[in-house]
Design a protein around this motif. Structure first.
Motif, mmCIF file in Angstrom:
data_model
loop_
_atom_site.group_PDB
_atom_site.id
_atom_site.type_symbol
_atom_site.label_atom_id
_atom_site.label_comp_id
_atom_site.label_asym_id
_atom_site.label_seq_id
_atom_site.Cartn_x
_atom_site.Cartn_y
_atom_site.Cartn_z
ATOM 1 N N LEU A 45 15.761 28.027 31.006
ATOM 2 C CA LEU A 45 14.843 28.041 32.153
ATOM 3 C C LEU A 45 13.414 28.371 31.713
ATOM 4 O O LEU A 45 12.455 27.777 32.193
ATOM 5 N N LEU A 46 13.295 29.303 30.784
ATOM 6 C CA LEU A 46 11.957 29.696 30.306
ATOM 7 C C LEU A 46 11.279 28.563 29.544
ATOM 8 O O LEU A 46 10.050 28.481 29.512
ATOM 9 N N ARG A 47 12.072 27.692 28.938
ATOM 10 C CA ARG A 47 11.493 26.567 28.196
ATOM 11 C C ARG A 47 11.034 25.450 29.123
ATOM 12 O O ARG A 47 10.139 24.675 28.769
ATOM 13 N N THR A 48 11.653 25.346 30.294
ATOM 14 C CA THR A 48 11.376 24.210 31.175
ATOM 15 C C THR A 48 10.567 24.577 32.407
ATOM 16 O O THR A 48 10.088 23.694 33.118
ATOM 17 N N ASP A 49 10.375 25.870 32.680
ATOM 18 C CA ASP A 49 9.681 26.272 33.900
ATOM 19 C C ASP A 49 8.744 27.431 33.603
ATOM 20 O O ASP A 49 8.854 28.092 32.571
ATOM 21 N N GLN A 50 7.817 27.674 34.522
ATOM 22 C CA GLN A 50 6.872 28.781 34.400
ATOM 23 C C GLN A 50 7.235 29.859 35.413
ATOM 24 O O GLN A 50 7.417 29.558 36.601
ATOM 25 N N PHE A 51 7.350 31.101 34.949
ATOM 26 C CA PHE A 51 7.667 32.209 35.842
ATOM 27 C C PHE A 51 6.556 33.255 35.776
ATOM 28 O O PHE A 51 5.803 33.320 34.807
ATOM 29 N N ASP A 52 6.486 34.074 36.828
ATOM 30 C CA ASP A 52 5.453 35.107 36.902
ATOM 31 C C ASP A 52 5.990 36.492 36.586
ATOM 32 O O ASP A 52 5.222 37.411 36.305
ATOM 33 N N LEU A 53 7.324 36.664 36.644
ATOM 34 C CA LEU A 53 7.938 37.944 36.315
ATOM 35 C C LEU A 53 9.413 37.722 36.024
ATOM 36 O O LEU A 53 10.055 36.880 36.661
ATOM 37 N N ALA A 54 9.950 38.489 35.073
ATOM 38 C CA ALA A 54 11.375 38.399 34.739
ATOM 39 C C ALA A 54 12.051 39.737 35.004
ATOM 40 O O ALA A 54 11.520 40.794 34.635
ATOM 41 N N ILE A 55 13.221 39.695 35.647
ATOM 42 C CA ILE A 55 14.059 40.873 35.856
ATOM 43 C C ILE A 55 15.268 40.683 34.945
ATOM 44 O O ILE A 55 16.050 39.740 35.128
ATOM 45 N N LEU A 56 15.425 41.560 33.953
ATOM 46 C CA LEU A 56 16.393 41.316 32.885
ATOM 47 C C LEU A 56 17.462 42.400 32.810
ATOM 48 O O LEU A 56 17.146 43.598 32.798
ATOM 49 N N ASP A 57 18.721 41.963 32.731
ATOM 50 C CA ASP A 57 19.812 42.856 32.369
ATOM 51 C C ASP A 57 19.823 42.958 30.842
ATOM 52 O O ASP A 57 19.277 42.090 30.154
ATOM 53 N N ILE A 58 20.435 44.005 30.300
ATOM 54 C CA ILE A 58 20.484 44.146 28.842
ATOM 55 C C ILE A 58 21.764 43.554 28.268
ATOM 56 O O ILE A 58 21.729 42.704 27.375
ATOM 57 N N MET A 59 22.926 43.995 28.767
ATOM 58 C CA MET A 59 24.209 43.557 28.227
ATOM 59 C C MET A 59 24.601 42.201 28.818
ATOM 60 O O MET A 59 24.866 42.080 30.013
ATOM 61 N N LEU A 60 24.626 41.168 27.964
ATOM 62 C CA LEU A 60 24.945 39.814 28.392
ATOM 63 C C LEU A 60 26.103 39.279 27.559
ATOM 64 O O LEU A 60 26.310 39.719 26.424
ATOM 65 N N PRO A 61 26.860 38.322 28.079
ATOM 66 C CA PRO A 61 28.026 37.815 27.328
ATOM 67 C C PRO A 61 27.660 37.112 26.020
ATOM 68 O O PRO A 61 28.480 37.058 25.099
ATOM 69 N N ASP A 62 26.436 36.604 25.914
ATOM 70 C CA ASP A 62 26.048 35.853 24.708
ATOM 71 C C ASP A 62 24.810 36.441 24.025
ATOM 72 O O ASP A 62 24.116 35.753 23.287
ATOM 73 N N GLY A 63 24.544 37.734 24.265
ATOM 74 C CA GLY A 63 23.377 38.343 23.642
ATOM 75 C C GLY A 63 22.886 39.516 24.472
ATOM 76 O O GLY A 63 23.674 40.214 25.106
ATOM 77 N N SER A 64 21.566 39.706 24.496
ATOM 78 C CA SER A 64 21.014 40.829 25.251
ATOM 79 C C SER A 64 19.689 40.454 25.890
ATOM 80 O O SER A 64 19.004 39.511 25.455
ATOM 81 N N GLY A 65 19.330 41.222 26.901
ATOM 82 C CA GLY A 65 18.039 41.033 27.545
ATOM 83 C C GLY A 65 16.887 41.350 26.619
ATOM 84 O O GLY A 65 15.784 40.818 26.783
ATOM 85 N N PHE A 66 17.130 42.214 25.624
ATOM 86 C CA PHE A 66 16.098 42.494 24.633
ATOM 87 C C PHE A 66 15.700 41.216 23.897
ATOM 88 O O PHE A 66 14.520 40.974 23.631
ATOM 89 N N GLU A 67 16.691 40.406 23.551
ATOM 90 C CA GLU A 67 16.415 39.146 22.842
ATOM 91 C C GLU A 67 15.627 38.191 23.731
ATOM 92 O O GLU A 67 14.749 37.462 23.256
#
Length: 229
Positions: A45-67
Motif C-alpha cells: 500500500l505504501l508503494r502504491t498510495d500516499q498516506f498522511d499518517l500510519a498507525i502501526l502494530d509491532i507484532m505481525l505474522p510476517d515481520g514487525s511494525g518497526f520494519e
C-alpha cells in the motif's frame, strides 16, 4: 484540507482491533481510512498510495511494525504512531528512536487514540497560509511566488522577507530602520540603497503600474506601507 480528511493507514494483524480503530475514527469524522493485516500488505500500500499518517502494530505474522517504519523513513517523514500490546519500555524507546511520533499501549481508549492522532496531524500539517489578494495579483507566501495573470513570478529571499515584514504590519507604516533591521540585521548601515532597489523590484512584481503603485507605497521620510483590503 481538514485534519479528518487526511489519509490514514492502519496496520494490525487482529481483525477485531482493526475494526475497533476504524469504527472509532469513522465516528470521529475521519473519511480516508485504509487497513492492512500484514507487513507485506502495508508495504504494498505504501508503494502504491500516499498516506498522511500510519498507525502501526509491532507484532505481525510476517515481520514487525518497526520494519514498516524503517521503510517509511527511507522515503518520507510521514508521521507514525505505534498502537501495540507490547508495553516494554525498551520497545517504546526503540519505536521513538526509529522516528515514531507517539506510542499507545493496548488496551486503549478510542477517544485517547483520536486525540493523539489529531495532535500529531496538527503538528505535522499546520494550516496553509491564505493567498494575499491584491488588485492585479496574489501573493503566495507558502511557495514564495506572486501569481499574476496566470504567471508565477518567483520572489527572491530578500524580496520574500521584505514582503513578509510589510504584510505582518499591513496597512501600517513600517519604518526604514525596522525593515533594514529585520531583513539585514542590526549592522544594516550601507544597505539603504539596496532596500530601495528591492522595493522597486517588488513593485514590478505586484503592482499593475509599478511607477504609480497602489499597494506598496512610500511614506516620505518614514518608510513603506503595504495596503491590503
Amino acid at each position: 484540507m481538514k485534519l479528518t480528511d487526511r489519509k490514514l493507514l492502519i496496520l494490525d494483524d487482529n481483525p477485531d482491533i482493526l475494526q475497533l480503530v476504524k469504527e472509532s475514527l469513522t465516528i470521529a469524522g475521519f473519511t480516508h481510512l485504509t487497513t492492512a493485516h500484514t507487513k507485506k500488505e502495508a508495504l504494498d500500500l505504501l508503494r502504491t498510495d500516499q498516506f498522511d499518517l500510519a498507525i502501526l502494530d509491532i507484532m505481525l505474522p510476517d515481520g514487525s511494525g518497526f520494519e514498516v517504519l524503517r521503510h517509511i523513513r527511507q522515503h518520507s517523514m510521514m508521521p507514525a504512531l505505534f498502537l501495540s500490546a507490547v508495553s516494554d519500555i525498551e520497545k517504546q524507546y526503540q519505536g521513538f528512536e526509529l522516528g515514531a511520533d507517539d506510542y499507545i499501549v493496548k488496551p486503549f481508549r478510542p477517544k485517547e487514540l483520536e486525540l493523539r492522532i489529531l495532535s500529531i496531524l496538527k503538528r505535522s500539517y499546520p494550516p496553509q497560509e491564505e493567498l494575499v489578494q491584491l488588485e492585479g495579483c496574489q501573493i503566495d507566501f507558502e511557495r514564495a511566488v506572486v501569481l499574476k495573470e496566470e504567471e508565477e513570478i518567483s520572489l527572491t529571499a530578500k524580496e520574500f522577507s521584505l514582503l513578509r515584514v510589510l504584510y505582518n504590519h499591513k496597512n501600517k507604516i513600517v519604518t526604514f530602520d525596522t525593515l533594514l533591521t529585520k531583513v539585514w540585521g542590526e549592522q544594516y548601515e550601507g544597505y539603504e540603497n539596496t532596500l530601495m532597489a528591492h522595493i522597486r523590484k517588488i513593485r514590478q512584481k505586484i503592482e499593475i503600474n509599478p511607477s504609480k503603485p497602489t499597494h506598496l507605497l512610500t511614506v516620505k521620510g518614514l518608510g513603506y506601507q503595504l495596503r491590503v483590503d
